[in-house]
Design a protein around this motif. Structure first.
Motif, PDB file in Angstrom:
ATOM      1  N   UNK A  31      10.772   3.407  25.876  1.00  0.00           N
ATOM      2  CA  UNK A  31      11.947   3.047  25.083  1.00  0.00           C
ATOM      3  C   UNK A  31      11.508   2.229  23.888  1.00  0.00           C
ATOM      4  N   UNK A  32      12.010   2.585  22.715  1.00  0.00           N
ATOM      5  CA  UNK A  32      11.755   1.841  21.485  1.00  0.00           C
ATOM      6  C   UNK A  32      13.084   1.576  20.787  1.00  0.00           C
ATOM      7  N   UNK A  33      13.250   0.378  20.234  1.00  0.00           N
ATOM      8  CA  UNK A  33      14.519   0.057  19.558  1.00  0.00           C
ATOM      9  C   UNK A  33      14.855   0.985  18.405  1.00  0.00           C
ATOM     10  N   UNK A  34      13.842   1.606  17.792  1.00  0.00           N
ATOM     11  CA  UNK A  34      14.114   2.475  16.652  1.00  0.00           C
ATOM     12  C   UNK A  34      14.715   3.813  17.023  1.00  0.00           C
ATOM     13  N   UNK A  35      14.630   4.196  18.306  1.00  0.00           N
ATOM     14  CA  UNK A  35      15.171   5.487  18.753  1.00  0.00           C
ATOM     15  C   UNK A  35      16.611   5.270  19.194  1.00  0.00           C
ATOM     16  N   UNK A  36      17.507   5.136  18.213  1.00  0.00           N
ATOM     17  CA  UNK A  36      18.882   4.693  18.464  1.00  0.00           C
ATOM     18  C   UNK A  36      19.869   5.853  18.527  1.00  0.00           C
ATOM     19  N   UNK A  37      20.943   5.606  19.254  1.00  0.00           N
ATOM     20  CA  UNK A  37      22.083   6.513  19.274  1.00  0.00           C
ATOM     21  C   UNK A  37      23.338   5.674  19.482  1.00  0.00           C
TER      22      UNK A  37
ATOM     23  N   UNK B 286      22.047   8.310  30.369  1.00  0.00           N
ATOM     24  CA  UNK B 286      22.321   9.723  30.150  1.00  0.00           C
ATOM     25  C   UNK B 286      23.031  10.031  28.851  1.00  0.00           C
ATOM     26  N   UNK B 287      23.454   9.019  28.110  1.00  0.00           N
ATOM     27  CA  UNK B 287      24.191   9.275  26.875  1.00  0.00           C
ATOM     28  C   UNK B 287      23.281   9.860  25.792  1.00  0.00           C
ATOM     29  N   UNK B 288      21.980   9.506  25.831  1.00  0.00           N
ATOM     30  CA  UNK B 288      21.014  10.013  24.860  1.00  0.00           C
ATOM     31  C   UNK B 288      19.617   9.817  25.429  1.00  0.00           C
ATOM     32  N   UNK B 289      19.176  10.770  26.227  1.00  0.00           N
ATOM     33  CA  UNK B 289      17.861  10.667  26.854  1.00  0.00           C
ATOM     34  C   UNK B 289      17.072  11.932  26.587  1.00  0.00           C
TER      35      UNK B 289
ATOM     36  N   UNK C  68      21.046   8.541  15.584  1.00  0.00           N
ATOM     37  CA  UNK C  68      20.503   7.924  14.379  1.00  0.00           C
ATOM     38  C   UNK C  68      19.537   8.895  13.714  1.00  0.00           C
ATOM     39  N   UNK C  69      19.340   8.754  12.410  1.00  0.00           N
ATOM     40  CA  UNK C  69      18.479   9.687  11.673  1.00  0.00           C
ATOM     41  C   UNK C  69      17.032   9.661  12.153  1.00  0.00           C
ATOM     42  N   UNK C  70      16.601   8.543  12.764  1.00  0.00           N
ATOM     43  CA  UNK C  70      15.214   8.429  13.220  1.00  0.00           C
ATOM     44  C   UNK C  70      15.056   8.788  14.696  1.00  0.00           C
ATOM     45  N   UNK C  71      16.125   9.264  15.344  1.00  0.00           N
ATOM     46  CA  UNK C  71      16.078   9.496  16.793  1.00  0.00           C
ATOM     47  C   UNK C  71      15.052  10.560  17.172  1.00  0.00           C
ATOM     48  N   UNK C  72      15.102  11.708  16.521  1.00  0.00           N
ATOM     49  CA  UNK C  72      14.213  12.811  16.895  1.00  0.00           C
ATOM     50  C   UNK C  72      12.759  12.451  16.633  1.00  0.00           C
ATOM     51  N   UNK C  73      12.488  11.828  15.510  1.00  0.00           N
ATOM     52  CA  UNK C  73      11.115  11.410  15.215  1.00  0.00           C
ATOM     53  C   UNK C  73      10.608  10.457  16.292  1.00  0.00           C
ATOM     54  N   UNK C  74      11.470   9.525  16.729  1.00  0.00           N
ATOM     55  CA  UNK C  74      11.069   8.587  17.767  1.00  0.00           C
ATOM     56  C   UNK C  74      10.813   9.268  19.098  1.00  0.00           C
ATOM     57  N   UNK C  75      11.658  10.231  19.461  1.00  0.00           N
ATOM     58  CA  UNK C  75      11.474  10.962  20.723  1.00  0.00           C
ATOM     59  C   UNK C  75      10.156  11.741  20.689  1.00  0.00           C
ATOM     60  N   UNK C  76       9.903  12.423  19.590  1.00  0.00           N
ATOM     61  CA  UNK C  76       8.683  13.227  19.496  1.00  0.00           C
ATOM     62  C   UNK C  76       7.436  12.337  19.549  1.00  0.00           C
ATOM     63  N   UNK C  77       7.477  11.206  18.865  1.00  0.00           N
ATOM     64  CA  UNK C  77       6.314  10.309  18.880  1.00  0.00           C
ATOM     65  C   UNK C  77       6.032   9.802  20.288  1.00  0.00           C
ATOM     66  N   UNK C  78       7.093   9.489  21.032  1.00  0.00           N
ATOM     67  CA  UNK C  78       6.890   8.961  22.380  1.00  0.00           C
ATOM     68  C   UNK C  78       6.459  10.054  23.352  1.00  0.00           C
ATOM     69  N   UNK C  79       7.035  11.245  23.240  1.00  0.00           N
ATOM     70  CA  UNK C  79       6.640  12.340  24.119  1.00  0.00           C
ATOM     71  C   UNK C  79       5.265  12.897  23.781  1.00  0.00           C
ATOM     72  N   UNK C  80       4.732  12.579  22.596  1.00  0.00           N
ATOM     73  CA  UNK C  80       3.379  13.034  22.259  1.00  0.00           C
ATOM     74  C   UNK C  80       2.335  12.351  23.134  1.00  0.00           C
TER      75      UNK C  80
ATOM     76  N   UNK D 269      12.148   9.577  27.749  1.00  0.00           N
ATOM     77  CA  UNK D 269      12.427   8.611  26.684  1.00  0.00           C
ATOM     78  C   UNK D 269      13.874   8.151  26.814  1.00  0.00           C
ATOM     79  N   UNK D 270      14.058   6.853  26.911  1.00  0.00           N
ATOM     80  CA  UNK D 270      15.404   6.283  27.000  1.00  0.00           C
ATOM     81  C   UNK D 270      15.905   5.976  25.597  1.00  0.00           C
ATOM     82  N   UNK D 271      17.053   6.515  25.261  1.00  0.00           N
ATOM     83  CA  UNK D 271      17.638   6.208  23.968  1.00  0.00           C
ATOM     84  C   UNK D 271      18.109   4.767  23.911  1.00  0.00           C
ATOM     85  N   UNK D 272      18.069   4.191  22.730  1.00  0.00           N
ATOM     86  CA  UNK D 272      18.484   2.795  22.526  1.00  0.00           C
ATOM     87  C   UNK D 272      19.956   2.802  22.128  1.00  0.00           C
ATOM     88  N   UNK D 273      20.809   2.371  23.053  1.00  0.00           N
ATOM     89  CA  UNK D 273      22.250   2.492  22.850  1.00  0.00           C
ATOM     90  C   UNK D 273      22.764   1.414  21.898  1.00  0.00           C
TER      91      UNK D 273
END
Length: 498
Positions: free
Chosen positions: A328-334, A287-290, A216-228, A235-239
């Motif tokens: 894990x946040x619902x906005x960090x989708x894949x 593992x599909x998007x972590x 999803x277009x917001x995936x990277x932003x969500x990962x960076x915010x959580x890893x900050x 970070x677990x991707x929201x499938x």
């Protein structure tokens, strides 16, 4: 055209909602009419939902309130800081401090290595690994999806002894490609990429993607915010299930719809509460998007001998070694592709459940909140699987006289058993009591997704649950007798619509 599509979706949601209301009222009326029905209603609801989902859904509601309060406090603090800065800026000269240019401004050293700690989310550097084995139909789409959010130099494809054009297609896109001549399996391919390219030394975090994943277009932003948050290890991707009716057979659509409901329940009603900052007890970072912090990834044994999958083991290691919490946040989708055929579905579920039991056996219990939650989950899935299969057997037992026109009742032992079973639990009570609550869940999802076709596919979801229950029980002894040699085979894939 858009207006017609919107109206169609609204009508579909209204239809699903109407069916939902009818089924809920009729089910309650039926169950309560059977000897008061209170105990039966509780039993059937437990078989459909379970105690774990009820408990963690409640925790999730608390988390939702906590997250909302924290977000409001952050916005208020940001406004105050902006106001104070603006007020202070009016009383000073306009001379500004020069910001350094070059690699340091991007959060890198001259050698390309990432700094040990980074506070701002935008400064976190991320690498992307896409392990692939014979993924010619989908690898181009997966790479294109990653390139929308990452620079080409930060994407790494590992072709694990592919016999098709997987490596060639990846190379044509200009990303980094590692071609392995020996089939090491997904975990081995990840290990090889991390070691060959020294990713944990050069980046703050590493994103792991399957070859059929679209971000999803917001995936990277969500990962960076959580890893900050320095306390977050992974970070677990929201499938999200890829819904493409035109590209699937009827069986493929049934599998996709069933998985959509399963993902919705597991993520919103279970893992959302389990990944709260005060809990962090989820048993899986899919593992599909972590994404893993590099300092954490260096301490994980990604490829232990004998396991069929790696994601359960990596998650258990994060908990066991106390490396940090899982977010894990619902906005960090894949988006992922589910199996197209029933045979591939059975193979995938068997592989997942076998990998889970193997990981439980490998790590064993240790004193922690994680293992308390895991033990409760294991006990419940075992009891529910046994009860579902036992209920199905009783249903078949009581249905045989109808199917054989009463011929089986000529057997004395069968007639006595039939009379005892139907007196204690009539077939209509089992059918209505169990089928309807399960179907109600489908109505809820059909309403939320605005997909009335789910009302048709939902009629077959209970048999799918029986298949899952059988595989859960069947793979327990196999986890002691089956070891993986690392090789893997991809299911049937189809090019996605980007």
């Amino acid at each position: 055209m858009r207006t017609a599509h919107f109206l169609g979706n609204c009508l579909g949601a209204a239809l699903a909602l109407a069916v939902l209301v009818v089924f809920v009222t009729q089910w309650l009326r039926f169950v309560l009419s059977v000897d008061g029905g209170t105990g039966l209603a509780a039993l059937f609801l437990w078989l459909v939902l379970g105690v774990n989902i009820t408990v963690w859904a409640t925790v999730g509601m608390v988390r939702l309130g906590d997250d909302s309060v924290r977000a409001l406090a952050d916005r208020t603090r940001h406004r105050r800081q902006t106001w104070r800065f603006g007020k202070r800026g009016r009383h000073h000269s306009g001379r500004a401090r020069r910001t350094p240019a070059g690699p340091e401004a991007e959060g890198r050293t001259d050698s390309g290595s990432a700094p040990a700690t980074t506070s701002a989310p935008q400064d976190l550097t991320l690498a992307v690994i896409i392990p692939a084995h014979n993924e010619e139909p989908v690898i181009a789409d997966a790479i294109s999806s990653a390139l929308r959010l990452f620079h080409r130099r930060d994407v790494y494809v590992v072709s694990d002894s592919s016999q098709d054009r997987t490596a060639d297609i990846a190379a044509e896109t200009g990303v980094n490609v590692l071609e392995l001549l020996t089939n090491y399996g997904k975990a081995g391919a990840l290990d090889a990429a991390i070691e060959t390219f020294e990713l944990t030394e050069r980046y703050d975090g590493v994103v792991l993607l399957d070859a059929d994943t679209e971000l999803d277009s917001a995936y990277v932003r969500g990962v960076r915010e959580q890893l900050s948050d320095p306390k977050v290890a992974a970070v677990a991707g929201f499938v999200v299930a890829d819904w493409d009716p035109a590209g699937r057979t009827v069986v493929g659509r049934l599998i996709s719809a069933y998985r959509d409901r399963l993902y919705w329940m597991l993520q919103y009603l279970l893992r959302f509460g389990q990944t709260w900052r005060h809990t962090s007890v989820t048993s899986i970072v899919p593992g599909f998007a972590s994404a893993y912090r590099s300092s954490v990834l260096r301490q994980l044994n990604i490829n232990p001998k004998g396991l069929v999958i790696e994601d359960f083991n990596m998650t258990f290691e994060v908990h066991h070694k106390r490396l940090g919490r899982i977010s894990m946040r619902p906005g960090t989708k894949a988006y992922c592709q589910d199996p197209f055929t029933f045979g591939d579905y059975v193979k995938q579920v068997r592989r997942w459940t076998l990998g889970f039991w193997q990981t439980v056996r490998l790590h064993g219990p240790w004193l922690s909140l994680f293992w308390v939650a895991l033990a409760c989950y294991i006990l419940e899935i075992l009891f529910v699987a046994l009860l579902l299969l036992a209920t199905a057997c009783l249903a078949v037992f009581t249905l045989l006289p109808v199917l054989t026109d009463g011929a089986v009742l000529s057997l004395g032992w069968y007639a006595a058993g039939y009379e005892a079973v139907t007196a204690a639990l009539p077939l209509t009570v089992v059918a209505v009591g169990l089928l309807v609550p399960d179907y109600i869940l489908t109505c809820v999802l059909a309403t939320l997704r605005r997909r009335p076709s789910y009302l048709v596919y939902g009629l077959f979801f209970l048999p799918m649950r029986l298949v899952d229950a059988y595989l859960i029980l069947r793979t327990i002894p196999q986890s002691w007798t089956t070891a993986s040699d690392g090789r893997w085979s991809s299911p049937d894939r189809a090019a996605t619509r980007l």
